[in-house]
Design an enzyme around this catalytic site. Structure first.
Site, PDB file in Angstrom:
ATOM      1  N   GLY A 122     -12.995 -17.693 -51.527  1.00  0.00           N
ATOM      2  CA  GLY A 122     -12.211 -18.919 -51.326  1.00  0.00           C
ATOM      3  C   GLY A 122     -11.710 -19.036 -49.903  1.00  0.00           C
ATOM      4  O   GLY A 122     -11.811 -20.093 -49.262  1.00  0.00           O
ATOM      5  N   GLU A 163      -7.290  -0.826 -47.275  1.00  0.00           N
ATOM      6  CA  GLU A 163      -6.074  -0.682 -48.074  1.00  0.00           C
ATOM      7  C   GLU A 163      -4.921  -1.441 -47.430  1.00  0.00           C
ATOM      8  O   GLU A 163      -4.663  -1.265 -46.219  1.00  0.00           O
ATOM      9  CB  GLU A 163      -5.734   0.804 -48.192  1.00  0.00           C
ATOM     10  CG  GLU A 163      -5.288   1.159 -49.599  1.00  0.00           C
ATOM     11  CD  GLU A 163      -4.693   2.555 -49.660  1.00  0.00           C
ATOM     12  OE1 GLU A 163      -3.685   2.717 -50.351  1.00  0.00           O
ATOM     13  OE2 GLU A 163      -5.252   3.435 -48.978  1.00  0.00           O
ATOM     14  N   ASP A 209      -3.799 -12.521 -44.245  1.00  0.00           N
ATOM     15  CA  ASP A 209      -3.085 -11.994 -45.399  1.00  0.00           C
ATOM     16  C   ASP A 209      -2.152 -13.082 -45.877  1.00  0.00           C
ATOM     17  O   ASP A 209      -1.399 -13.662 -45.088  1.00  0.00           O
ATOM     18  CB  ASP A 209      -2.332 -10.704 -45.092  1.00  0.00           C
ATOM     19  CG  ASP A 209      -2.028  -9.967 -46.386  1.00  0.00           C
ATOM     20  OD1 ASP A 209      -2.983  -9.497 -47.025  1.00  0.00           O
ATOM     21  OD2 ASP A 209      -0.849  -9.887 -46.792  1.00  0.00           O
ATOM     22  N   PHE A 231      -9.110 -22.028 -55.114  1.00  0.00           N
ATOM     23  CA  PHE A 231      -9.173 -20.683 -55.700  1.00  0.00           C
ATOM     24  C   PHE A 231      -7.751 -20.194 -55.986  1.00  0.00           C
ATOM     25  O   PHE A 231      -6.780 -20.894 -55.681  1.00  0.00           O
ATOM     26  CB  PHE A 231      -9.901 -19.718 -54.743  1.00  0.00           C
ATOM     27  CG  PHE A 231      -9.129 -19.428 -53.465  1.00  0.00           C
ATOM     28  CD1 PHE A 231      -9.146 -20.325 -52.402  1.00  0.00           C
ATOM     29  CD2 PHE A 231      -8.371 -18.265 -53.324  1.00  0.00           C
ATOM     30  CE1 PHE A 231      -8.431 -20.065 -51.231  1.00  0.00           C
ATOM     31  CE2 PHE A 231      -7.666 -18.001 -52.154  1.00  0.00           C
ATOM     32  CZ  PHE A 231      -7.696 -18.907 -51.107  1.00  0.00           C
TER      33      PHE A 231
HETATM   34  P1  ITT Z   1      -8.936 -10.254 -48.518  1.00  0.00           P
HETATM   35  O1  ITT Z   1      -7.803  -9.270 -48.362  1.00  0.00           O
HETATM   36  O2  ITT Z   1     -10.288  -9.592 -48.587  1.00  0.00           O
HETATM   37  O3  ITT Z   1      -8.899 -11.356 -47.516  1.00  0.00           O
HETATM   38  P2  ITT Z   1      -7.520 -10.958 -50.932  1.00  0.00           P
HETATM   39  O4  ITT Z   1      -7.752 -11.977 -51.998  1.00  0.00           O
HETATM   40  O5  ITT Z   1      -7.219  -9.548 -51.387  1.00  0.00           O
HETATM   41  O6  ITT Z   1      -8.783 -10.999 -49.949  1.00  0.00           O
HETATM   42  P3  ITT Z   1      -4.839 -11.149 -49.879  1.00  0.00           P
HETATM   43  O7  ITT Z   1      -4.583  -9.693 -50.002  1.00  0.00           O
HETATM   44  O8  ITT Z   1      -4.361 -11.866 -48.653  1.00  0.00           O
HETATM   45  O9  ITT Z   1      -6.390 -11.482 -49.988  1.00  0.00           O
HETATM   46  O10 ITT Z   1      -4.240 -11.839 -51.177  1.00  0.00           O
HETATM   47  C1  ITT Z   1      -3.993 -13.181 -51.179  1.00  0.00           C
HETATM   48  C2  ITT Z   1      -3.911 -13.674 -52.617  1.00  0.00           C
HETATM   49  O11 ITT Z   1      -2.952 -14.747 -52.651  1.00  0.00           O
HETATM   50  C3  ITT Z   1      -5.232 -14.279 -53.057  1.00  0.00           C
HETATM   51  O12 ITT Z   1      -6.039 -13.333 -53.725  1.00  0.00           O
HETATM   52  C4  ITT Z   1      -4.779 -15.410 -53.967  1.00  0.00           C
HETATM   53  O13 ITT Z   1      -4.506 -14.894 -55.249  1.00  0.00           O
HETATM   54  C5  ITT Z   1      -3.470 -15.836 -53.319  1.00  0.00           C
HETATM   55  N1  ITT Z   1      -3.718 -16.928 -52.344  1.00  0.00           N
HETATM   56  C6  ITT Z   1      -3.698 -16.853 -50.988  1.00  0.00           C
HETATM   57  N2  ITT Z   1      -3.992 -18.038 -50.426  1.00  0.00           N
HETATM   58  C7  ITT Z   1      -4.211 -18.865 -51.451  1.00  0.00           C
HETATM   59  C8  ITT Z   1      -4.583 -20.227 -51.529  1.00  0.00           C
HETATM   60  O14 ITT Z   1      -4.839 -20.955 -50.449  1.00  0.00           O
HETATM   61  N3  ITT Z   1      -4.715 -20.766 -52.742  1.00  0.00           N
HETATM   62  C9  ITT Z   1      -4.494 -20.052 -53.861  1.00  0.00           C
HETATM   63  N4  ITT Z   1      -4.168 -18.754 -53.879  1.00  0.00           N
HETATM   64  C10 ITT Z   1      -4.036 -18.166 -52.682  1.00  0.00           C
END
Ligand code: ITT
Length: 193
Positions: free
Chosen positions: A12, A38, A67, A146
């Site tokens: 996403g 991590e 993040d 997403f």
């Molecule tokens: P990477 O670390 O590989 O980038 P991740 O999904 O683990 O992927 P994060 O640790 O930054 O990324 O977690 C962010 C979470 O917050 C993400 O998995 C979503 O559940 C939520 N999130 C962040 N931005 C969002 C958005 O624009 N719309 C909806 N949910 C979002």
């Protein structure tokens, strides 16, 4: 043309960044398959740095990390930096969050995104943050985007992120706002090469 690796495994986010960077004179590449960093930081900015530095170091290219997460007022800012780890799937994360505040009329929340671009030697080249204020809906709405998009209604729009076209999410969203702050600085940096 300079290469910039997107330090993320979240499809996403990658989709949003690919669109945000369309007009930049830069060669956008995905991070190496299967790479996991991590996230031990206690802030979005600290975790963005960790991811950007690790991917830049591994690939030998500049890397851009994001993040991000959702901070819910009634939950004292949770799930926050733990947004991705709140449950196993997007559907389960949404279900857990709706359950946690089901009897609560205080629905205010905001999304944060910290972006960091790092160089292969570990230098942080650019850092910015973006934020988007809204509220958690009672039920999911929309099928775009997403993560928590279907339950986050953006203040002043009456729409959840999942009911918005990508261009509209870019305009209002935490990631789009962070990128708007980053873009002129990135263009300046590229011009010095
Ligand atoms: P990477 O670390 O590989 O980038 P991740 O999904 O683990 O992927 P994060 O640790 O930054 O990324 O977690 C962010 C979470 O917050 C993400 O998995 C979503 O559940 C939520 N999130 C962040 N931005 C969002 C958005 O624009 N719309 C909806 N949910 C979002």
């Amino acid at each position: 043309m300079k290469t910039l690796v997107i330090a993320s495994s979240n499809s996403g986010k990658i989709h949003e960044f690919t669109s945000l960077m369309k007009a930049l004179p830069i060669n956008v590449q995905p991070q190496p398959e299967g790479m996991e960093v991590e996230e031990t930081g206690s802030t979005f900015a600290a975790n963005a740095q960790l991811k950007a530095k690790a991917v830049a170091c591994r690939t030998g290219e500049w890397a851009l990390a994001d993040d991000s997460g959702l901070r819910v007022d009634a939950l004292d800012g949770a799930p926050g930096v733990h947004s991705a780890r709140y449950a196993a799937t997007d559907a389960a994360r949404i279900e857990r969050l709706l359950k946690a505040i089901e009897n609560c009329n205080q629905r205010e929340a905001h999304f944060c995104a910290a972006l960091c671009i790092a160089a292969p030697d570990g230098r942080v080249l650019l850092e910015v943050e973006g934020r988007c204020q809204g509220r958690i809906t009672r039920t999911p709405r929309g099928d775009q985007g997403f993560g928590y998009d279907p339950i986050f209604e953006v203040d002043g729009t009456g729409l959840t992120f999942a009911e918005m076209a990508l261009a509209e999410k870019k305009l209002h969203g935490h990631r789009g706002r962070a990128f708007t702050a980053l873009e002129p600085q990135l263009r300046e940096l590229l011009a010095t090469l």
